[in-house]
Write a protein that holds these residues in place. Structure first.
Motif, PDB file in Angstrom:
ATOM      1  N   LYS A 192       1.090  -1.176   0.237  1.00  0.00           N
ATOM      2  CA  LYS A 192      -0.043  -0.075   0.030  1.00  0.00           C
ATOM      3  C   LYS A 192       0.898   1.366  -0.165  1.00  0.00           C
ATOM      4  O   LYS A 192       1.621   1.430   0.984  1.00  0.00           O
ATOM      5  N   ARG A 202     -10.951  10.170   1.747  1.00  0.00           N
ATOM      6  CA  ARG A 202     -10.757  10.514   3.135  1.00  0.00           C
ATOM      7  C   ARG A 202     -11.827  11.995   3.460  1.00  0.00           C
ATOM      8  O   ARG A 202     -12.264  12.274   4.440  1.00  0.00           O
ATOM      9  N   LYS A 245      -2.176  -1.468  -4.027  1.00  0.00           N
ATOM     10  CA  LYS A 245      -3.156  -0.272  -3.663  1.00  0.00           C
ATOM     11  C   LYS A 245      -2.181   1.089  -3.997  1.00  0.00           C
ATOM     12  O   LYS A 245      -1.437   1.040  -2.958  1.00  0.00           O
ATOM     13  N   SER A 271     -10.342   5.534  -4.710  1.00  0.00           N
ATOM     14  CA  SER A 271     -11.027   6.806  -4.643  1.00  0.00           C
ATOM     15  C   SER A 271     -10.817   7.750  -5.929  1.00  0.00           C
ATOM     16  O   SER A 271     -11.451   8.317  -6.608  1.00  0.00           O
ATOM     17  N   TYR A 310     -15.010   1.180  -7.000  1.00  0.00           N
ATOM     18  CA  TYR A 310     -16.158   1.852  -6.640  1.00  0.00           C
ATOM     19  C   TYR A 310     -16.977   1.755  -7.930  1.00  0.00           C
ATOM     20  O   TYR A 310     -18.179   2.193  -7.991  1.00  0.00           O
TER      21      TYR A 310
END
Ligand code: PBG
Length: 323
Positions: A192, A202, A245, A271, A310
Motif C-alpha cells: 500500500k 478521506r 493499492k 477513490s 467503486y
C-alpha cells in the motif's frame, strides 16, 4: 511473407475467440461507507454516485449488489465518536460491527470484507496510536488485533488490515487463532503506497490526518523492490490474500507479485482513480464506460484475481444489459 497480426482482429467474433483476459462480476468487490442515523444517503462530492449509507438503507443496497452477482463488499465505518485510542473501532456495537450483521442477513451470498484500520476512528485521523507526533507501531498493532477480533465476532468473512504497521498480519493471525476464529482469512493490504489518489476517500470517511501524513508507514511510490518485500513478508506472516493499492499506477508491482507468489491477489482501484474517470466522463472528455472497462481489464491482465472498485455496481449493470 508478411506477418499480419491484424488477421485475427478483423471482426468481433474473431477478436472474442482469441481474447486472453476476462472480467467477471464475481471477482469484483464494492466498497460501502456506513454511517449512524436513519434514512441517510449522504452524497460524497468528490465521488459522484457514491453515498454514505445508514444501516436501514444498507440492506436494500446490498440486496441489489447480490442480485447483480457481485463477489462481495468491503465496509468502511464512519463513527459518531472519535478519540485518541480509536475505541469505537472495536466496540461490539460499533458501526461496522452492526453493518456486518445487516449485510449477512440481507445478502448472505456476498462476501463481507472489513477494513481493519484506525484512521476513521481516531480524533487525529492517523492509522494508529500516536505519541509525540509519532505513529507507534506495536501499540497500534495491539489495537488492530482488537478491531480484527471484533469484526470476526460480528461475522466478517474476511478481515483486511490496511494500516501498514509492521508485524500486524502475524499478530492478527495469532489473535484470531487463539480466540476461535482460525477459519477467518486475512486479506492484507500488503503493498500500500502513500498515495495522493486517496484524497476523495478521506472526504468520504472523514479520515484526513489532522497533522502530518502517512509517509512513516505507507510505501514510497518510487519503491518497487520494497513493495515486493512488504508483500512477501506478509506471506511469511500468514496472509491468505495480498493486495496492491492503488491499482493502475502500480501494475508493475501487481504483475511481479503474480510471478513471485501463488496467493490470490487483490487490487484496489482507489477513490482518486474513480474520481478521475468520473470527472472526465461527466465532462464528455472520455467515454466513461469504455475507460472503466479498459482500466479494469488492465488490472486483471496484470495479475489481479479480485478487484475492489467503486465501479463494481456500474460494471455489473453494464454486463447485465449486454446479454
Ligand atoms: C485506511 C484506508 C484508506 C483507503 C482504504 N483504507 C485511506 C488511507 O490509507 O488514507 C483508501 C481507499 C480509497 O482511496 O479509495 N483505512
Amino acid at each position: 511473407m508478411t506477418m499480419r497480426l491484424r488477421r485475427l482482429r478483423m471482426n468481433e467474433p474473431l477478436r472474442r475467440l482469441v481474447r486472453e483476459t476476462f472480467l467477471s462480476v464475481c471477482h469484483l468487490v464494492q466498497p460501502v461507507f456506513v454511517v449512524e442515523g436513519e434514512k441517510q444517503r449522504q452524497p460524497i462530492v468528490s465521488m459522484p454516485g457514491i453515498e454514505r449509507l445508514s444501516l436501514d438503507e444498507l440492506e436494500g443496497e446490498v440486496r441489489q449488489l447480490a442480485e447483480l452477482g457481485l463477489g462481495g463488499v468491503i465496509l468502511f465505518g464512519i463513527p459518531q465518536h472519535k478519540d485518541e485510542q480509536a475505541t469505537s473501532a472495536y466496540a461490539p456495537g460499533g458501526i461496522v460491527q452492526r453493518a456486518i450483521a445487516h449485510v449477512k442477513k440481507a445478502a448472505p451470498e456476498l462476501v463481507v470484507i472489513t477494513d481493519v484500520c484506525l484512521c476513521e476512528y481516531t480524533s487525529h485521523g492517523h492509522c494508529g496510536i500516536v505519541r509525540d507526533g509519532v505513529v507507534l507501531n506495536d501499540e497500534s498493532v495491539e489495537v488492530l488485533c482488537r478491531v480484527a477480533l471484533s469484526h470476526a465476532a460480528a461475522g466478517a468473512d474476511i478481515v483486511a488490515p490496511s494500516d501498514m504497521m509492521d508485524g500486524r498480519v502475524a499478530a492478527i493471525r495469532a489473535a484470531l487463532d487463539t480466540n476461535g476464529y482460525s477459519h477467518v482469512p486475512i486479506l492484507s493490504y500488503s503493498s500500500k503506497f502513500a498515495s495522493a489518489f486517496y484524497g476523495p476517500f478521506r472526504e468520504a470517511a472523514h479520515s484526513t490526518p489532522a497533522f502530518g501524513d502517512r509517509r512513516s508507514h505507507q510505501l514510497d511510490p518510487a519503491n518497487f523492490r520494497e513493495a515486493i518485500r512488504e508483500s512477501l513478508v506478509d506471506v511469511a506472516e500468514g496472509a491468505d490474500m495480498l493486495m496492491v493499492k492503488p491499482a493502475l499506477p502500480y501494475l508493475d508491482v501487481l504483475h511481479e507479485l503474480r510471478q513471485r507468489c501463488d496467493l490470490p491477489l487483490a487490487a484496489y482501484q482507489v477513490s482518486g482513480e474513480y474520481a478521475m474517470l468520473k470527472a472526465a466522463g461527466a465532462n464528455g472528455w472520455l467515454d466513461e464506460r469504455r475507460a472503466v472497462e479498459e482500466s479494469l481489464t488492465a488490472i486483471r491482465r496484470a495479475g489481479a484475481d479480485v478487484i475492489i472498485t467503486y465501479f463494481a455496481k456500474d460494471f455489473a449493470k453494464w454486463q447485465r444489459n449486454k446479454t
